[in-house]
Write an enzyme that holds these catalytic residues in place. Structure first.
Site, mmCIF file in Angstrom:
data_model
loop_
_atom_site.group_PDB
_atom_site.id
_atom_site.type_symbol
_atom_site.label_atom_id
_atom_site.label_comp_id
_atom_site.label_asym_id
_atom_site.label_seq_id
_atom_site.Cartn_x
_atom_site.Cartn_y
_atom_site.Cartn_z
ATOM 1 N N LYS A 31 4.974 1.340 15.889
ATOM 2 C CA LYS A 31 3.856 2.122 16.432
ATOM 3 C C LYS A 31 4.027 2.438 17.927
ATOM 4 C CE LYS A 31 0.967 0.838 12.709
ATOM 5 N NZ LYS A 31 1.229 -0.486 12.145
ATOM 6 N N ASP A 60 0.821 -1.217 0.000
ATOM 7 C CA ASP A 60 0.000 0.000 0.000
ATOM 8 C C ASP A 60 0.851 1.261 0.000
ATOM 9 O OD1 ASP A 60 1.044 -0.262 2.514
ATOM 10 O OD2 ASP A 60 -0.823 0.161 3.580
ATOM 11 N N ASP A 108 1.736 6.204 2.451
ATOM 12 C CA ASP A 108 1.045 4.948 2.768
ATOM 13 C C ASP A 108 -0.438 5.199 2.544
ATOM 14 O OD1 ASP A 108 -0.609 3.203 4.323
ATOM 15 O OD2 ASP A 108 1.113 2.587 5.502
HETATM 16 N N1 GDD Z 1 -0.001 -11.758 3.062
HETATM 17 C C1 GDD Z 1 -0.215 -11.002 4.134
HETATM 18 N N2 GDD Z 1 -0.647 -11.620 5.279
HETATM 19 N N3 GDD Z 1 -0.013 -9.665 4.061
HETATM 20 C C2 GDD Z 1 -0.261 -8.940 5.184
HETATM 21 C C3 GDD Z 1 -0.715 -9.506 6.389
HETATM 22 C C4 GDD Z 1 -0.919 -10.931 6.425
HETATM 23 O O1 GDD Z 1 -1.318 -11.517 7.442
HETATM 24 N N4 GDD Z 1 -0.857 -8.501 7.303
HETATM 25 C C5 GDD Z 1 -0.503 -7.350 6.675
HETATM 26 N N5 GDD Z 1 -0.145 -7.610 5.386
HETATM 27 C C6 GDD Z 1 0.318 -6.632 4.383
HETATM 28 C C7 GDD Z 1 -0.676 -5.522 4.110
HETATM 29 O O2 GDD Z 1 -1.533 -5.888 3.029
HETATM 30 C C8 GDD Z 1 0.236 -4.354 3.743
HETATM 31 O O3 GDD Z 1 0.564 -4.337 2.380
HETATM 32 C C9 GDD Z 1 1.520 -4.624 4.523
HETATM 33 O O4 GDD Z 1 1.460 -6.005 4.910
HETATM 34 C C10 GDD Z 1 1.652 -3.734 5.759
HETATM 35 O O5 GDD Z 1 0.451 -3.801 6.489
HETATM 36 P P1 GDD Z 1 -0.338 -2.463 6.917
HETATM 37 O O6 GDD Z 1 -1.561 -2.893 7.637
HETATM 38 O O7 GDD Z 1 -0.481 -1.537 5.763
HETATM 39 O O8 GDD Z 1 0.673 -1.895 7.998
HETATM 40 P P2 GDD Z 1 0.880 -0.394 8.477
HETATM 41 O O9 GDD Z 1 0.687 0.562 7.378
HETATM 42 O O10 GDD Z 1 0.075 -0.195 9.715
HETATM 43 O O11 GDD Z 1 2.431 -0.415 8.928
HETATM 44 C C11 GDD Z 1 3.429 -0.939 8.080
HETATM 45 O O12 GDD Z 1 3.787 -0.016 7.062
HETATM 46 C C12 GDD Z 1 4.369 1.236 7.527
HETATM 47 C C13 GDD Z 1 4.754 2.054 6.300
HETATM 48 O O13 GDD Z 1 3.689 2.261 5.475
HETATM 49 C C14 GDD Z 1 4.644 -1.285 8.951
HETATM 50 O O14 GDD Z 1 5.551 -1.996 8.116
HETATM 51 C C15 GDD Z 1 5.292 -0.015 9.508
HETATM 52 O O15 GDD Z 1 6.495 -0.351 10.188
HETATM 53 C C16 GDD Z 1 5.615 0.958 8.384
HETATM 54 O O16 GDD Z 1 6.135 2.180 8.935
HETATM 55 MG MG MG Z 2 0.035 0.468 5.442
#
Ligand code: GDD
Ligand code: MG
Length: 363
Positions: free
Chosen positions: A166, A115, A227
């Protein structure tokens, strides 16, 4: 041969109700599913094989690829779908997807969050990883409010000192450098992630590697980064792609708006500020649609003002509505004269009755 894993299995909770019918990476952004922008950027950076790590609504990815040129043998990138039986978290997903890789233990494997919209020089990140002989190399960026992300302080050589996902307390906010959601792993490091159970790279794998004094490097890149996990960010990303502010090989001719095939706009309506009108969408007399995303088949009536909003697939907006900073779920109906502002979300298939004109003029 250069291989990558694209993490696209999350539930996209913060984007509900848009993600009720469609997984977040498959939502249309500037005319194509967001995943397409990412796959094309990877391909342009020399990635020849990419594993889509899916879980939530995996069939939507498979259906799309079977009907898309991207899924064809001559698309320039081999796309493999790996589907977890149960969501395995980011680390578990990487571990499971790695069984579909052909890379050797010392090869570099790129991992993308599904994303993140960015202009990162992917090859420069791989180059840094290989030059420094790192176990993992993280793409970092700086943001004014890092609380919603993974905090990643580094020493002056770029060595990662800590990974704080976080942060919950002000004391934990030790830097404005965050994990920007793209990594290079040495394949053997992925092979050591425990298989068959949920693992978070952010909360488990990275802190463990640091505790073992393994070399985790960070590369700060201050180029475009977003993001798309929340409605406001989703609209912003789409607008920036349409206007050419965010780079993507899938946007051929940036401009003030993107009007897709079959959309019908009354000549008196104004579509501006990076708005996308989806396939067969309609906009009526004197309406203004600015900085918004209107999904396929949605209908906007006459004399409406739609700003910074997302109008779901097949939704119908009655005449004289004002919709600002809001999300309208797929196939919902908003009756005439309604005013929805600042964070309102209308669930899928909802019906909001017309607001009587007599009532609104009495106010
Ligand atoms: N296959 C799979 N299975 N993908 C997953 C799963 C799972 O169980 N859980 C999450 N993902 C994928 C999501 O689809 C997304 O593309 C990515 O892993 C990160 O998940 P998000 O839910 O978007 O996390 P976030 O935005 O809260 O935080 C992450 O991204 C930030 C930057 O955008 C973390 O990596 C943070 O450390 C980072 O700063
Ligand atoms: Mg994200």
């Amino acid at each position: 041969m250069r291989e990558a894993i694209l993490l696209v299995g999350g539930q996209g909770t913060r984007l509900r109700p848009l993600t009720i019918n469609t997984p977040k990476p498959m939502l249309p952004v500037a005319g194509v599913p967001f995943t397409v922008h990412q796959i094309l950027r990877a391909r342009d950076a020399g990635v020849t094989r990419i594993v889509l790590a899916t879980s939530y609504k995996a069939d939507v990815f498979a259906d799309f690829l079977s009907n898309s040129e991207l899924g064809a043998a001559d698309s320039g990138i081999d796309i493999v779908i790996a589907t977890e039986d149960e969501p395995l978290g980011t680390g578990g997903a990487i571990r499971y997807a790695s069984s579909f890789l052909t890379s050797a233990p010392t090869d570099s494997v790129i991992v993308f969050n599904g994303d993140v919209l960015t202009g990162l020089d992917i090859n420069a990140l791989v180059h840094h990883h290989e030059q420094t002989n790192s176990d993992v190399t993280l793409y970092l960026t700086k943001v004014s409010d890092p609380r919603a992300y993974g905090l990643v302080p580094t020493d002056p050589t770029g060595r990662v000192l800590q990974f704080l996902e976080k942060p919950q307390t002000p004391e934990e906010i030790v830097t404005d450098q965050i994990n920007a959601g793209c990594y290079v792993f040495t394949r053997s490091v992925i092979d050591r992630i425990p298989p068959g159970r949920p693992v978070s790279v952010e909360r488990e794998t990275f802190p463990e590697l640091l505790a073992q004094s393994r070399l985790v490097s960070g590369v700060v890149d201050q180029g475009y980064w977003l993001d798309l996990g929340t409605p406001l960010a989703f609209v912003q990303g789409s607008v920036d792609l349409v206007r050419g502010i965010a780079p993507s090989p899938a946007v051929i001719a940036p401009g003030e708006s993107l009007i897709l095939a079959g959309a019908i706009v009354d000549p008196t309506a104004v579509i501006s500020d990076g708005t996308t009108l989806g396939v067969n969408a309609r906009v009526g007399v004197d309406s203004i649609v600015s900085g918004s995303v209107v999904f396929a088949g949605a209908v906007i009536g006459d004399h409406c003002v739609i700003r910074n909003s997302i109008i779901g697939e097949g939704a119908v907006i009655g005449d004289h509505c004002i919709i600002d900073g809001s999300v309208i779920g797929d196939h919902s109906q908003v009756g005439a004269h309604n005013e929805l502002r600042e964070g309102v979300r209308v669930w899928v298939d909802s019906v909001i009755p017309e607001l009587s004109v007599r009532f609104s003029s009495d106010q």
